[in-house]
Motif scaffolding. Structure first.
Motif, PDB file in Angstrom:
ATOM      1  N   PRO A 206       0.808  -1.228   0.000  1.00 35.30           N
ATOM      2  CA  PRO A 206       0.000   0.000   0.000  1.00 35.30           C
ATOM      3  C   PRO A 206       0.838   1.274   0.000  1.00 35.30           C
ATOM      4  CG  PRO A 206      -0.877  -1.578   1.574  1.00 35.30           C
ATOM      5  CD  PRO A 206       0.450  -2.109   1.138  1.00 35.30           C
ATOM      6  N   LEU A 207       2.045   1.192   0.516  1.00 28.12           N
ATOM      7  CA  LEU A 207       2.953   2.350   0.489  1.00 28.12           C
ATOM      8  C   LEU A 207       3.758   2.375  -0.797  1.00 28.12           C
ATOM      9  CD1 LEU A 207       4.282   4.766   1.982  1.00 28.12           C
ATOM     10  CD2 LEU A 207       5.890   3.117   2.974  1.00 28.12           C
ATOM     11  N   GLY A 208       4.118   1.202  -1.304  1.00 24.53           N
ATOM     12  CA  GLY A 208       4.985   1.134  -2.469  1.00 24.53           C
ATOM     13  C   GLY A 208       4.333   1.592  -3.759  1.00 24.53           C
ATOM     14  N   VAL A 209       3.061   1.281  -3.958  1.00 28.71           N
ATOM     15  CA  VAL A 209       2.381   1.645  -5.205  1.00 28.71           C
ATOM     16  C   VAL A 209       2.309   3.159  -5.391  1.00 28.71           C
ATOM     17  CG1 VAL A 209       0.197   1.560  -6.454  1.00 28.71           C
ATOM     18  CG2 VAL A 209       1.102  -0.511  -5.391  1.00 28.71           C
ATOM     19  N   PRO A 210       1.776   3.923  -4.429  1.00 35.42           N
ATOM     20  CA  PRO A 210       1.745   5.375  -4.624  1.00 35.42           C
ATOM     21  C   PRO A 210       3.148   5.987  -4.660  1.00 35.42           C
ATOM     22  CG  PRO A 210       1.000   4.810  -2.409  1.00 35.42           C
ATOM     23  CD  PRO A 210       1.091   3.533  -3.172  1.00 35.42           C
ATOM     24  N   ALA A 211       4.081   5.408  -3.899  1.00 34.36           N
ATOM     25  CA  ALA A 211       5.449   5.917  -3.921  1.00 34.36           C
ATOM     26  C   ALA A 211       6.079   5.726  -5.298  1.00 34.36           C
ATOM     27  CB  ALA A 211       6.288   5.218  -2.854  1.00 34.36           C
ATOM     28  N   ALA A 212       5.829   4.564  -5.912  1.00 35.33           N
ATOM     29  CA  ALA A 212       6.364   4.306  -7.248  1.00 35.33           C
ATOM     30  C   ALA A 212       5.754   5.250  -8.269  1.00 35.33           C
ATOM     31  CB  ALA A 212       6.097   2.851  -7.636  1.00 35.33           C
ATOM     32  N   ALA A 213       4.445   5.464  -8.195  1.00 31.02           N
ATOM     33  CA  ALA A 213       3.775   6.364  -9.132  1.00 31.02           C
ATOM     34  C   ALA A 213       4.313   7.785  -8.997  1.00 31.02           C
ATOM     35  CB  ALA A 213       2.270   6.340  -8.888  1.00 31.02           C
ATOM     36  N   LEU A 214       4.495   8.232  -7.777  1.00 33.70           N
ATOM     37  CA  LEU A 214       4.999   9.591  -7.533  1.00 33.70           C
ATOM     38  C   LEU A 214       6.443   9.740  -7.995  1.00 33.70           C
ATOM     39  CD1 LEU A 214       4.386  12.361  -6.275  1.00 33.70           C
ATOM     40  CD2 LEU A 214       5.242  11.460  -4.091  1.00 33.70           C
ATOM     41  N   ALA A 215       7.272   8.746  -7.694  1.00 35.68           N
ATOM     42  CA  ALA A 215       8.682   8.820  -8.071  1.00 35.68           C
ATOM     43  C   ALA A 215       8.861   8.775  -9.584  1.00 35.68           C
ATOM     44  CB  ALA A 215       9.456   7.678  -7.418  1.00 35.68           C
ATOM     45  N   LEU A 216       8.116   7.888 -10.258  1.00 35.78           N
ATOM     46  CA  LEU A 216       8.235   7.782 -11.712  1.00 35.78           C
ATOM     47  C   LEU A 216       7.762   9.055 -12.415  1.00 35.78           C
ATOM     48  CD1 LEU A 216       7.001   4.105 -12.230  1.00 35.78           C
ATOM     49  CD2 LEU A 216       9.327   4.969 -12.554  1.00 35.78           C
ATOM     50  N   ALA A 217       6.839   9.767 -11.774  1.00 38.60           N
ATOM     51  CA  ALA A 217       6.338  11.008 -12.372  1.00 38.60           C
ATOM     52  C   ALA A 217       7.345  12.146 -12.251  1.00 38.60           C
ATOM     53  CB  ALA A 217       5.022  11.411 -11.705  1.00 38.60           C
ATOM     54  N   HIS A 218       8.271  12.062 -11.302  1.00 38.28           N
ATOM     55  CA  HIS A 218       9.200  13.165 -11.049  1.00 38.28           C
ATOM     56  C   HIS A 218      10.653  12.842 -11.402  1.00 38.28           C
ATOM     57  CE1 HIS A 218       5.731  14.506  -8.653  1.00 38.28           C
ATOM     58  NE2 HIS A 218       6.230  15.717  -8.770  1.00 38.28           N
ATOM     59  N   GLU A 219      10.967  11.582 -11.635  1.00 43.43           N
ATOM     60  CA  GLU A 219      12.335  11.215 -11.989  1.00 43.43           C
ATOM     61  C   GLU A 219      12.370  10.663 -13.412  1.00 43.43           C
ATOM     62  OE1 GLU A 219      14.342  10.010  -7.682  1.00 43.43           O
ATOM     63  OE2 GLU A 219      13.480   8.426  -8.947  1.00 43.43           O
ATOM     64  N   PRO A 220      13.368  11.030 -14.200  1.00 44.42           N
ATOM     65  CA  PRO A 220      13.456  10.527 -15.574  1.00 44.42           C
ATOM     66  C   PRO A 220      13.741   9.031 -15.594  1.00 44.42           C
ATOM     67  CG  PRO A 220      15.451  11.722 -14.982  1.00 44.42           C
ATOM     68  CD  PRO A 220      14.489  11.949 -13.857  1.00 44.42           C
ATOM     69  N   VAL A 221      13.222   8.372 -16.613  1.00 41.15           N
ATOM     70  CA  VAL A 221      13.418   6.932 -16.784  1.00 41.15           C
ATOM     71  C   VAL A 221      14.022   6.676 -18.153  1.00 41.15           C
ATOM     72  CG1 VAL A 221      12.293   4.683 -16.956  1.00 41.15           C
ATOM     73  CG2 VAL A 221      11.501   6.342 -15.265  1.00 41.15           C
ATOM     74  N   ARG A 222      15.088   5.877 -18.161  1.00 42.11           N
ATOM     75  CA  ARG A 222      15.731   5.516 -19.427  1.00 42.11           C
ATOM     76  C   ARG A 222      15.938   4.004 -19.421  1.00 42.11           C
ATOM     77  NH1 ARG A 222      21.132   5.326 -21.336  1.00 42.11           N
ATOM     78  NH2 ARG A 222      21.865   5.949 -19.258  1.00 42.11           N
ATOM     79  N   LEU A 223      15.090   3.310 -20.177  1.00 37.77           N
ATOM     80  CA  LEU A 223      15.131   1.852 -20.188  1.00 37.77           C
ATOM     81  C   LEU A 223      16.277   1.353 -21.061  1.00 37.77           C
ATOM     82  CD1 LEU A 223      11.331   0.988 -20.485  1.00 37.77           C
ATOM     83  CD2 LEU A 223      12.740   1.162 -18.419  1.00 37.77           C
ATOM     84  N   THR A 224      17.202   0.650 -20.435  1.00 32.12           N
ATOM     85  CA  THR A 224      18.316   0.019 -21.142  1.00 32.12           C
ATOM     86  C   THR A 224      18.430  -1.422 -20.656  1.00 32.12           C
ATOM     87  OG1 THR A 224      19.961   0.630 -19.464  1.00 32.12           O
ATOM     88  CG2 THR A 224      19.535   2.233 -21.233  1.00 32.12           C
ATOM     89  N   ALA A 225      19.260  -2.193 -21.317  1.00 32.80           N
ATOM     90  CA  ALA A 225      19.450  -3.586 -20.896  1.00 32.80           C
ATOM     91  C   ALA A 225      19.977  -3.644 -19.471  1.00 32.80           C
ATOM     92  CB  ALA A 225      20.411  -4.290 -21.860  1.00 32.80           C
ATOM     93  N   HIS A 226      20.927  -2.755 -19.148  1.00 34.44           N
ATOM     94  CA  HIS A 226      21.491  -2.736 -17.808  1.00 34.44           C
ATOM     95  C   HIS A 226      20.456  -2.327 -16.762  1.00 34.44           C
ATOM     96  CE1 HIS A 226      26.137  -2.547 -18.549  1.00 34.44           C
ATOM     97  NE2 HIS A 226      25.590  -3.680 -18.907  1.00 34.44           N
ATOM     98  N   SER A 227      19.731  -1.251 -17.022  1.00 37.15           N
ATOM     99  CA  SER A 227      18.796  -0.739 -16.022  1.00 37.15           C
ATOM    100  C   SER A 227      17.656  -1.717 -15.755  1.00 37.15           C
ATOM    101  CB  SER A 227      18.239   0.617 -16.465  1.00 37.15           C
ATOM    102  OG  SER A 227      17.481   0.504 -17.654  1.00 37.15           O
ATOM    103  N   VAL A 228      17.145  -2.353 -16.807  1.00 39.06           N
ATOM    104  CA  VAL A 228      16.055  -3.317 -16.635  1.00 39.06           C
ATOM    105  C   VAL A 228      16.554  -4.568 -15.916  1.00 39.06           C
ATOM    106  CG1 VAL A 228      14.425  -4.814 -17.834  1.00 39.06           C
ATOM    107  CG2 VAL A 228      14.765  -2.462 -18.612  1.00 39.06           C
ATOM    108  N   THR A 229      17.732  -5.058 -16.320  1.00 39.59           N
ATOM    109  CA  THR A 229      18.303  -6.239 -15.666  1.00 39.59           C
ATOM    110  C   THR A 229      18.567  -5.961 -14.191  1.00 39.59           C
ATOM    111  OG1 THR A 229      19.359  -6.953 -17.728  1.00 39.59           O
ATOM    112  CG2 THR A 229      20.201  -7.889 -15.674  1.00 39.59           C
ATOM    113  N   GLY A 230      19.119  -4.778 -13.907  1.00 40.57           N
ATOM    114  CA  GLY A 230      19.380  -4.423 -12.520  1.00 40.57           C
ATOM    115  C   GLY A 230      18.112  -4.353 -11.703  1.00 40.57           C
ATOM    116  N   LEU A 231      17.064  -3.747 -12.266  1.00 41.39           N
ATOM    117  CA  LEU A 231      15.783  -3.645 -11.565  1.00 41.39           C
ATOM    118  C   LEU A 231      15.194  -5.019 -11.292  1.00 41.39           C
ATOM    119  CD1 LEU A 231      13.284  -2.146 -10.503  1.00 41.39           C
ATOM    120  CD2 LEU A 231      12.471  -2.006 -12.877  1.00 41.39           C
ATOM    121  N   VAL A 232      15.195  -5.880 -12.307  1.00 40.09           N
ATOM    122  CA  VAL A 232      14.622  -7.218 -12.144  1.00 40.09           C
ATOM    123  C   VAL A 232      15.377  -8.005 -11.071  1.00 40.09           C
ATOM    124  CG1 VAL A 232      14.256  -9.446 -13.273  1.00 40.09           C
ATOM    125  CG2 VAL A 232      13.678  -7.324 -14.476  1.00 40.09           C
TER     126      VAL A 232
END
Length: 304
Positions: A206-232
């Motif tokens: 319940p805390l993570g979902v709104p936090a993720a939505a808020l963070a993704l709206a304010h921080e840039p995202v650049r999907l690369t092989a490294h970034s996706v692999t690291g996240l997973v």
């Protein structure tokens, strides 16, 4: 015949305990291997995500995996008495440690961040002793302190030894993670380890979902092989699978002994840093590795 039957029963119990200890040690070792990849994977994740986004999204993804497993197996919620302990686990290993170390890795190298991991086993053993009233032997403590000192000296020497704001974040992460490990190890004695981390992750959803939505709206995202692999990896490997194995191991062999296996984690992290991030490894690494393995062997044999 009674004496013979008693001897057979005792032998059966000894064999069962030996197998349980062996499987518990293996589980803890595999957990340490999974954890050793966390910092390099986080560095990869930061190539495409902001720190707040990375931490929030990893928490949500791990919670979805854990929640799906709990639902599929129709696992009932834990007893009310276990929820305070699960909250400590959630605050320490689901939120606190990932957030503080991710923020630290924005300005710190993975080698320098390994300092906190070098001190984590000793801190976990100390908190466990205070929490449970268990008092390991002097030999155990001597080997634990020696191993932690060897890892600390190695990592500080390699990173230059400068204390920065990142160090304060890392020491904070050390304390909250040790608290989460201690409470999780205690809970894993009364419920399966995977359920401990599973419910802790669900508790944060319940805390993570709104936090993720808020963070993704304010921080840039650049999907690369490294970034996706690291996240997973930090979501499924470190945040869920690694902790499942780790809590299972702690439940089988005890928190103090399991925590000493983590003395090898900084050295494994440095190896991954060389292979995955291109960092250079100093000649002192093999010598430190031998010293750490000796300390681990002593702590595993020491009787509390």
């Amino acid at each position: 015949m009674r004496a013979q039957d008693s001897a057979i029963a005792l032998n059966s119990i000894a064999v069962s305990d030996s197998r349980r200890t062996g499987s518990g040690t293996l589980a803890a070792v595999l957990g340490v291997v999974a954890f050793s990849l966390t910092f390099p994977a986080t560095a990869w994740g930061l190539e495409g995500f902001g720190p707040w986004s990375l931490v929030a999204v990893r928490s949500v993804l791990a919670a979805v995996v854990a929640g799906g497993c709990l639902l599929a197996l129709r696992i009932p919620p834990p007893d009310r008495a276990h929820w305070p302990g699960l909250a400590v686990v959630a605050g320490g290993v689901v939120i606190g440690f990932p957030l503080l170390t991710t923020l630290a890795l924005e300005t710190s190298t993975t080698a320098h961040a390994a300092v906190v991991v070098g001190l984590l086993p000793l801190t976990t053993a100390l908190l466990s002793a205070l929490r449970t009233g268990h008092r390991p032997s002097r030999t155990f403590w001597a080997a634990a302190v020696a191993g932690a000192a060897a890892v600390l000296a190695f990592t500080v020497l390699r990173s230059g030894g400068a204390l920065t704001t990142a160090d304060l974040l890392l020491f904070g992460a050390l304390l909250v993670c040790a608290a989460g490990y201690t409470e999780g190890g205690r809970l894993a004695r009364v419920m399966p380890g995977w359920q401990v981390i599973g419910w802790a992750l669900v508790l944060c959803l319940p805390l993570g979902v709104p936090a993720a939505a808020l963070a993704l709206a304010h921080e840039p995202v650049r999907l690369t092989a490294h970034s996706v692999t690291g996240l997973v990896w930090v979501a499924a490997g470190s945040q869920f699978l690694g902790l499942v194995l780790w809590y299972r191991g702690m439940a089988a062999i005890g928190v103090p002994r399991a925590s000493q296996l983590q003395l090898a984690q900084p050295l494994l992290t440095l190896v991954w840093s060389v292979l995955l991030l291109g960092e250079r490894l100093t000649p002192a690494a093999p010598l430190t590795a031998v010293a750490v393995l000796v300390c681990i062997a002593v702590t595993q044999r020491a009787r509390g």
